[in-house]
Design a protein around this motif. Structure first.
Motif, PDB file in Angstrom:
ATOM      1  N   GLN A  27      55.962   9.331  37.190  1.00 56.61           N
ATOM      2  CA  GLN A  27      56.442  10.663  36.806  1.00 56.61           C
ATOM      3  C   GLN A  27      55.227  11.527  36.498  1.00 56.61           C
ATOM      4  OE1 GLN A  27      59.992  11.524  36.374  1.00 56.61           O
ATOM      5  NE2 GLN A  27      59.003  13.505  36.659  1.00 56.61           N
ATOM      6  N   GLN A  33      53.671  18.239  42.693  1.00 56.19           N
ATOM      7  CA  GLN A  33      53.999  19.554  43.243  1.00 56.19           C
ATOM      8  C   GLN A  33      52.999  20.020  44.301  1.00 56.19           C
ATOM      9  OE1 GLN A  33      56.964  20.760  42.560  1.00 56.19           O
ATOM     10  NE2 GLN A  33      57.205  18.959  41.255  1.00 56.19           N
ATOM     11  N   ASP A  62      58.074  13.033  45.789  1.00 55.72           N
ATOM     12  CA  ASP A  62      59.374  13.589  45.424  1.00 55.72           C
ATOM     13  C   ASP A  62      59.116  14.836  44.587  1.00 55.72           C
ATOM     14  OD1 ASP A  62      61.845  14.260  44.411  1.00 55.72           O
ATOM     15  OD2 ASP A  62      62.301  12.293  43.555  1.00 55.72           O
ATOM     16  N   LYS A  63      58.990  15.984  45.262  1.00 55.81           N
ATOM     17  CA  LYS A  63      58.667  17.226  44.550  1.00 55.81           C
ATOM     18  C   LYS A  63      59.812  17.665  43.638  1.00 55.81           C
ATOM     19  CE  LYS A  63      55.439  19.054  48.024  1.00 55.81           C
ATOM     20  NZ  LYS A  63      54.208  19.008  47.220  1.00 55.81           N
ATOM     21  N   GLU A  64      61.039  17.434  44.067  1.00 51.23           N
ATOM     22  CA  GLU A  64      62.197  17.874  43.290  1.00 51.23           C
ATOM     23  C   GLU A  64      62.211  17.260  41.895  1.00 51.23           C
ATOM     24  OE1 GLU A  64      67.094  17.902  43.556  1.00 51.23           O
ATOM     25  OE2 GLU A  64      65.899  17.231  45.262  1.00 51.23           O
ATOM     26  N   ASN A  65      61.863  15.977  41.814  1.00 47.36           N
ATOM     27  CA  ASN A  65      61.846  15.285  40.518  1.00 47.36           C
ATOM     28  C   ASN A  65      60.437  15.077  39.984  1.00 47.36           C
ATOM     29  OD1 ASN A  65      64.777  14.641  40.208  1.00 47.36           O
ATOM     30  ND2 ASN A  65      64.412  13.617  42.172  1.00 47.36           N
ATOM     31  N   SER A  66      59.424  15.651  40.684  1.00 47.85           N
ATOM     32  CA  SER A  66      58.016  15.559  40.291  1.00 47.85           C
ATOM     33  C   SER A  66      57.562  14.108  40.135  1.00 47.85           C
ATOM     34  CB  SER A  66      57.767  16.340  38.989  1.00 47.85           C
ATOM     35  OG  SER A  66      56.389  16.656  38.880  1.00 47.85           O
ATOM     36  N   ARG A  67      57.803  13.348  41.197  1.00 51.25           N
ATOM     37  CA  ARG A  67      57.447  11.937  41.181  1.00 51.25           C
ATOM     38  C   ARG A  67      56.618  11.583  42.415  1.00 51.25           C
ATOM     39  NH1 ARG A  67      63.280   9.221  39.389  1.00 51.25           N
ATOM     40  NH2 ARG A  67      63.291  10.097  37.257  1.00 51.25           N
ATOM     41  N   GLN A 131      57.621  14.012  56.506  1.00 50.44           N
ATOM     42  CA  GLN A 131      57.389  15.453  56.554  1.00 50.44           C
ATOM     43  C   GLN A 131      57.087  15.995  57.958  1.00 50.44           C
ATOM     44  OE1 GLN A 131      55.001  17.419  53.638  1.00 50.44           O
ATOM     45  NE2 GLN A 131      55.418  15.922  52.034  1.00 50.44           N
TER      46      GLN A 131
END
Length: 260
Positions: A27, A33, A62-67, A131
């Motif tokens: 995390q 980001q 995982d940008k949405e959950n910043s992981r 991506q």
């Protein structure tokens, strides 16, 4: 290159996914980001006798959950990677990143692309596959035990080579290309030097643009110490010799830029 930050990240989960291969989710506040496929993080151990951080390639973002997910190999006893493998969920870990330059996805968009990974060079190709908007042919080279293969299958056709012939083509990634008569317009690759050398030679023969992510021992991770230099075609503006710093100028290079 994305802006780097130093954070006290928190381990979300960690598990062994193969012999000496571990998958760790972190995390982060900022790092995820700005991270890009092909970049890496430098992780500090909790052992005061080991002052320098250990570089580990980014496997998933995982940008949405910043992981961020890291998949790494334990390289021996009393090493930084062995210390990381003993950590568990909710443990903080000091992290610097994202570091280095990633794969130039825009150069391959809409084309037929080889994504080639060998050994512990396989993990950074997963986020690249996720991506990249292209016709992807994913060629993975293993010593024996497979890992991450099923996850790659969601993003393109996967071809496997194993040294012992226990799965897929017996041999290496180049043997898999020949066996299946594959071709491509662009190559992205990560793996040990002998593999990258063979890929570079193939790309030159076929006149295919090829970007390689080099594996190299690192110290500072930010380009200051010159511990991870490789020979380059051009003179480096920092050291004024034919060198490139893998941590800062790379780890991804156009294959014709560097000597292997």
């Amino acid at each position: 290159m994305s802006e780097k930050a130093k954070e006290n990240c928190r381990i979300i989960s960690q598990k062994c996914i193969g012999k000496d291969i571990y998958s760790m989710w972190l995390q982060t506040d900022k790092i995820a980001q700005s991270a890009r496929p092909g970049q890496f993080l430098s992780l500090y151990t909790r052992d005061g006798s080991k002052l320098l951080p250990r570089p580990i390639s980014i496997c998933e973002i995982d940008k949405e959950n910043s992981r961020i997910r890291l998949v790494y190999r334990v390289t021996g006893k009393n090493t930084g990677t062995e210390a990381f493998s003993r950590l568990h969920a909710n443990v903080p870990i000091e992290t610097l990143g994202p570091l280095g330059n990633g794969f130039p996805l825009e150069e391959a968009r809409g084309k037929t692309v080889f994504l080639m990974g060998g050994g512990i060079g396989i993990p950074p190709m997963l986020e690249t596959a996720k991506q990249l908007d292209a016709d992807k042919k994913i060629i993975l080279g293993y010593r024996d035990e497979l890992f991450l293969k099923e996850e790659f299958e969601a993003y393109g056709d996967v071809y496997v080579a194993t040294e012992d012939g226990s799965a897929g083509t017996k041999g290496n990634v180049m043997d898999a290309i020949r066996e299946h008569a594959l071709d491509a317009e662009v190559i992205f690759a990560c793996g040990p030097a002998p593999m990258l050398r063979a890929i570079k030679t193939y790309a030159l023969e076929k006149e295919i643009p090829c970007w390689i992510s080099m594996e190299e021992r690192m110290a500072c991770g930010i380009g200051a110490c010159l511990a991870c230099v490789c020979k380059s075609k051009e003179i480096d503006s920092h050291s004024h010799v034919h060198n490139k710093r893998v941590c800062k100028d790379g780890p991804v290079f156009l294959s014709t830029e560097v000597e292997l």
